[in-house]
Design a protein around this motif. Structure first.
Motif, PDB file in Angstrom:
ATOM      1  N   LEU A  14      54.274  23.336 -22.514  1.00 20.70           N
ATOM      2  CA  LEU A  14      53.785  22.168 -23.241  1.00 20.70           C
ATOM      3  C   LEU A  14      52.263  22.205 -23.364  1.00 20.70           C
ATOM      4  CD1 LEU A  14      55.983  19.379 -21.591  1.00 20.70           C
ATOM      5  CD2 LEU A  14      56.264  20.326 -23.893  1.00 20.70           C
ATOM      6  N   ALA A  15      51.601  22.553 -22.259  1.00 18.23           N
ATOM      7  CA  ALA A  15      50.135  22.616 -22.274  1.00 18.23           C
ATOM      8  C   ALA A  15      49.642  23.663 -23.266  1.00 18.23           C
ATOM      9  CB  ALA A  15      49.624  22.917 -20.866  1.00 18.23           C
ATOM     10  N   ASP A  16      50.295  24.832 -23.284  1.00 16.70           N
ATOM     11  CA  ASP A  16      49.874  25.890 -24.203  1.00 16.70           C
ATOM     12  C   ASP A  16      50.114  25.515 -25.660  1.00 16.70           C
ATOM     13  OD1 ASP A  16      48.909  27.506 -22.244  1.00 16.70           O
ATOM     14  OD2 ASP A  16      50.670  28.812 -22.130  1.00 16.70           O
ATOM     15  N   ARG A  21      46.978  23.857 -30.677  1.00 17.35           N
ATOM     16  CA  ARG A  21      46.638  22.860 -31.688  1.00 17.35           C
ATOM     17  C   ARG A  21      45.240  22.283 -31.502  1.00 17.35           C
ATOM     18  NH1 ARG A  21      52.309  19.471 -32.617  1.00 17.35           N
ATOM     19  NH2 ARG A  21      53.263  21.039 -33.969  1.00 17.35           N
ATOM     20  N   GLY A  22      44.448  22.921 -30.654  1.00 21.47           N
ATOM     21  CA  GLY A  22      43.043  22.551 -30.541  1.00 21.47           C
ATOM     22  C   GLY A  22      42.704  21.529 -29.476  1.00 21.47           C
ATOM     23  N   TRP A  23      43.637  21.266 -28.554  1.00 21.79           N
ATOM     24  CA  TRP A  23      43.363  20.319 -27.486  1.00 21.79           C
ATOM     25  C   TRP A  23      42.779  21.049 -26.273  1.00 21.79           C
ATOM     26  CZ3 TRP A  23      44.498  15.030 -27.944  1.00 21.79           C
ATOM     27  CH2 TRP A  23      45.292  14.663 -29.023  1.00 21.79           C
ATOM     28  N   GLU A  24      41.871  20.358 -25.578  1.00 16.80           N
ATOM     29  CA  GLU A  24      41.444  20.805 -24.255  1.00 16.80           C
ATOM     30  C   GLU A  24      42.354  20.123 -23.234  1.00 16.80           C
ATOM     31  OE1 GLU A  24      37.333  20.218 -23.511  1.00 16.80           O
ATOM     32  OE2 GLU A  24      36.670  21.426 -25.234  1.00 16.80           O
ATOM     33  N   ILE A  25      42.941  20.910 -22.347  1.00 20.33           N
ATOM     34  CA  ILE A  25      44.064  20.431 -21.546  1.00 20.33           C
ATOM     35  C   ILE A  25      43.742  20.405 -20.051  1.00 20.33           C
ATOM     36  CG2 ILE A  25      46.456  20.941 -20.862  1.00 20.33           C
ATOM     37  CD1 ILE A  25      46.137  19.890 -23.706  1.00 20.33           C
ATOM     38  N   SER A  26      44.266  19.363 -19.396  1.00 21.52           N
ATOM     39  CA  SER A  26      44.325  19.317 -17.937  1.00 21.52           C
ATOM     40  C   SER A  26      45.700  18.767 -17.569  1.00 21.52           C
ATOM     41  CB  SER A  26      43.223  18.431 -17.349  1.00 21.52           C
ATOM     42  OG  SER A  26      43.350  17.088 -17.804  1.00 21.52           O
ATOM     43  N   VAL A  27      46.198  19.148 -16.399  1.00 20.97           N
ATOM     44  CA  VAL A  27      47.533  18.730 -15.967  1.00 20.97           C
ATOM     45  C   VAL A  27      47.423  17.988 -14.646  1.00 20.97           C
ATOM     46  CG1 VAL A  27      49.844  19.503 -15.291  1.00 20.97           C
ATOM     47  CG2 VAL A  27      48.621  20.688 -17.128  1.00 20.97           C
ATOM     48  N   LYS A  28      48.068  16.846 -14.588  1.00 20.56           N
ATOM     49  CA  LYS A  28      48.061  16.035 -13.373  1.00 20.56           C
ATOM     50  C   LYS A  28      49.487  15.880 -12.865  1.00 20.56           C
ATOM     51  CE  LYS A  28      46.838  11.435 -11.600  1.00 20.56           C
ATOM     52  NZ  LYS A  28      46.286  10.102 -11.943  1.00 20.56           N
ATOM     53  N   GLU A  29      49.702  16.280 -11.598  1.00 21.61           N
ATOM     54  CA  GLU A  29      51.021  16.127 -10.986  1.00 21.61           C
ATOM     55  C   GLU A  29      51.146  14.736 -10.386  1.00 21.61           C
ATOM     56  OE1 GLU A  29      53.905  18.324  -7.678  1.00 21.61           O
ATOM     57  OE2 GLU A  29      51.957  19.174  -8.228  1.00 21.61           O
ATOM     58  N   ARG A  30      52.315  14.114 -10.600  1.00 23.11           N
ATOM     59  CA  ARG A  30      52.554  12.779 -10.095  1.00 23.11           C
ATOM     60  C   ARG A  30      53.494  12.831  -8.888  1.00 23.11           C
ATOM     61  NH1 ARG A  30      54.849   9.160 -13.146  1.00 23.11           N
ATOM     62  NH2 ARG A  30      53.315   7.510 -12.911  1.00 23.11           N
ATOM     63  N   ALA A  31      53.545  11.751  -8.131  1.00 23.02           N
ATOM     64  CA  ALA A  31      54.301  11.725  -6.876  1.00 23.02           C
ATOM     65  C   ALA A  31      55.794  11.931  -7.098  1.00 23.02           C
ATOM     66  CB  ALA A  31      54.058  10.412  -6.141  1.00 23.02           C
ATOM     67  N   ASP A  32      56.313  11.547  -8.266  1.00 22.49           N
ATOM     68  CA  ASP A  32      57.747  11.662  -8.534  1.00 22.49           C
ATOM     69  C   ASP A  32      58.127  12.988  -9.193  1.00 22.49           C
ATOM     70  OD1 ASP A  32      56.612  11.308 -10.991  1.00 22.49           O
ATOM     71  OD2 ASP A  32      57.785   9.552 -11.552  1.00 22.49           O
ATOM     72  N   GLU A  33      57.224  13.978  -9.134  1.00 31.16           N
ATOM     73  CA  GLU A  33      57.439  15.323  -9.658  1.00 31.16           C
ATOM     74  C   GLU A  33      57.384  15.398 -11.181  1.00 31.16           C
ATOM     75  OE1 GLU A  33      60.953  17.006  -7.980  1.00 31.16           O
ATOM     76  OE2 GLU A  33      60.080  17.172  -5.972  1.00 31.16           O
ATOM     77  N   THR A  34      57.029  14.303 -11.841  1.00 27.19           N
ATOM     78  CA  THR A  34      56.727  14.381 -13.260  1.00 27.19           C
ATOM     79  C   THR A  34      55.279  14.840 -13.402  1.00 27.19           C
ATOM     80  OG1 THR A  34      56.065  12.053 -13.354  1.00 27.19           O
ATOM     81  CG2 THR A  34      58.381  12.572 -13.806  1.00 27.19           C
ATOM     82  N   PHE A  36      51.575  14.686 -16.039  1.00 27.45           N
ATOM     83  CA  PHE A  36      50.821  14.245 -17.202  1.00 27.45           C
ATOM     84  C   PHE A  36      50.049  15.452 -17.727  1.00 27.45           C
ATOM     85  CE2 PHE A  36      50.301   9.441 -16.109  1.00 27.45           C
ATOM     86  CZ  PHE A  36      51.499   9.183 -16.743  1.00 27.45           C
ATOM     87  N   VAL A  37      50.355  15.845 -18.951  1.00 27.31           N
ATOM     88  CA  VAL A  37      49.544  16.853 -19.640  1.00 27.31           C
ATOM     89  C   VAL A  37      48.548  16.076 -20.488  1.00 27.31           C
ATOM     90  CG1 VAL A  37      49.542  18.789 -21.243  1.00 27.31           C
ATOM     91  CG2 VAL A  37      51.465  18.484 -19.661  1.00 27.31           C
ATOM     92  N   ILE A  38      47.290  16.118 -20.099  1.00 29.98           N
ATOM     93  CA  ILE A  38      46.255  15.276 -20.710  1.00 29.98           C
ATOM     94  C   ILE A  38      45.408  16.133 -21.651  1.00 29.98           C
ATOM     95  CG2 ILE A  38      44.275  13.776 -20.249  1.00 29.98           C
ATOM     96  CD1 ILE A  38      45.507  13.414 -17.393  1.00 29.98           C
ATOM     97  N   GLY A  39      45.281  15.663 -22.886  1.00 27.52           N
ATOM     98  CA  GLY A  39      44.534  16.430 -23.874  1.00 27.52           C
ATOM     99  C   GLY A  39      43.398  15.640 -24.497  1.00 27.52           C
ATOM    100  N   GLU A  40      42.310  16.344 -24.809  1.00 28.31           N
ATOM    101  CA  GLU A  40      41.178  15.759 -25.531  1.00 28.31           C
ATOM    102  C   GLU A  40      40.753  16.713 -26.635  1.00 28.31           C
ATOM    103  OE1 GLU A  40      37.969  14.654 -23.011  1.00 28.31           O
ATOM    104  OE2 GLU A  40      39.169  13.314 -21.749  1.00 28.31           O
ATOM    105  N   ARG A  41      40.407  16.149 -27.789  1.00 32.18           N
ATOM    106  CA  ARG A  41      39.970  16.967 -28.916  1.00 32.18           C
ATOM    107  C   ARG A  41      38.520  16.678 -29.265  1.00 32.18           C
ATOM    108  NH1 ARG A  41      44.802  16.703 -33.262  1.00 32.18           N
ATOM    109  NH2 ARG A  41      43.380  15.150 -34.117  1.00 32.18           N
TER     110      ARG A  41
END
Length: 387
Positions: A14-16, A21-34, A36-41
């Protein structure tokens, strides 16, 4: 639909996709194993993919409402929820109302095709597919070393090489070929095109014995596993590659877990036109045949587990068939309830089309099951006599 990925690979995929598509990506792991793939353009837009990376996950209405509130609070421009599992109807309704994009594996496959992102997906499917096949072979007792994954850098190229050799029918190295270019008497097709079953067998034997590099030979085992029982005897594997059913019906099973399985199920199967149980004979319906499956089930959990006959099904030619009830008898005593650590043999029968070529045994419920073919189990329908 994209293949099932390991949870970490799914998130990375998902991050790739967003990076492409031109996003700068960071990934945050949550306590419930889900995740957040966070993107900024560069244009200032912000986006978040709420990822549920397992195939057993169900995204609910409550998940969507919480995510909508999160995005509103942080002024998120693009909100996406992705899962390898399923979306509940309530979640779909909230997403439609709040302009949240939902991605399951089918939708992701469309995204890959429309965006031309096949190379991105290839990074995850080829390697993970090989590793999964090697792991499954080892579970079945085939001695394929894990190091084969490292020694074969491009599974796709190796598979293509094998397929090309099969298509040409040239099991021998060029140095061993007849200088005149004539076909040998044993070649079933003088044109060089794939011939009858005997020709395929000869070519696979030749491939596995001498014409492929040593690092590629284990891939032949993987190909045999993936393509099914027909190639197993050609490599002399036998054992777990033997086809199920004694009337030409190849039977396999789909596990929903591996090492962490709640129920460990060893099984064997056969087809028959009639079953005799405790003196009573049951005939298969017209144009159908009985598929009898006998299983040795072990409850690996610390609590009682319901391995329900009603949750078993077989799939033949895209159609699913539930178990066939037999009047007055059942192969599931105690309604399929297993105590912690208990092992017991049970059986069930399905009525399937007589002209079917293959059948797949599967569990339709949420129980984590590992199916292992065991040819030492005799598929028979028995009911203990009451004392």
């Amino acid at each position: 639909m994209i293949p099932e990925l390991e949870p970490e690979d799914f998130v990375a995929f998902l991050a790739d996709l967003w990076r492409e598509r031109g996003w700068e990506i960071s990934v945050k792991e949550r306590a419930d194993e889900t995740r957040f793939v966070i993107g900024e353009r560069g244009d200032g837009k912000r986006g978040v993919i709420y990822a549920f990376p397992t195939t057993t996950a169900t995204v609910t209405e409550r998940h969507l409402k919480q995510f909508v509130a999160f995005c509103r609070k942080r002024s998120i421009d693009v909100a996406v929820v992705a899962t390898q599992g399923a979306f509940a109807d309530g979640a779909k309704k909230v997403a439609a109302q709040r302009s949240v994009h939902l991605l399951d594996r089918a939708t992701l496959a469309e995204t890959v095709e429309e965006g031309g992102f096949e190379d991105v997906l290839k990074q995850y499917t080829e390697t993970s597919g090989l590793e999964a096949a090697v792991e499954r072979l080892q579970e079945l007792g085939v001695p394929v070393p894990v190091s084969v994954v490292d020694r074969v850098p491009d599974f796709g190229e190796s598979l293509a090489a094998i397929r090309a050799k099969l298509d040409r029918g040239d099991g021998d190295d060029s140095d061993d070929a007849d200088a005149s270019g004539a076909q040998s008497d044993s070649d079933p097709d003088s044109s060089g095109a794939p011939g009858a079953d005997a020709g395929v067998t000869d070519r696979i034997r030749a491939l596995s014995s001498r014409s492929l590099p040593a690092t590629v030979i284990p891939i032949v085992l993987v190909v045999a596993f993936v393509l099914g029982a027909a190639l197993g005897p050609a490599l002399g594997l036998g054992g777990p590659f033997a086809s199920g059913g004694d009337d030409g019906l190849d039977v396999s099973a789909i596990s929903t877990a591996s090492a962490n399985a709640t129920a460990d199920v060893r099984w064997n199967a056969k087809t028959t036109q009639a079953l005799t149980v405790n003196g009573t004979t049951y005939d298969a319906p017209d144009e159908q045949t009985f598929l009898l499956v006998r299983m040795n089930v072990t409850n690996r959990a610390d609590t009682p587990t319901q391995f329900a006959q009603s949750k078993l099904a077989v799939e033949v030619a895209g159609e699913r068939y539930a178990h066939q009830p037999l009047d007055g008898v059942t192969g599931f005593p105690s309604a399929g309830l297993f105590e912690p650590g208990e092992s017991r043999e049970v059986w069930t029968v399905f009525s399937v089309p007589a002209d079917g070529e293959s059948a797949t045994l599967l569990m339709t419920g949420e129980l984590n099951v590992r199916f292992t073919r065991d040819t030492t189990i005799t598929p028979e329908a028995t009911v203990p006599e009451r004392e």
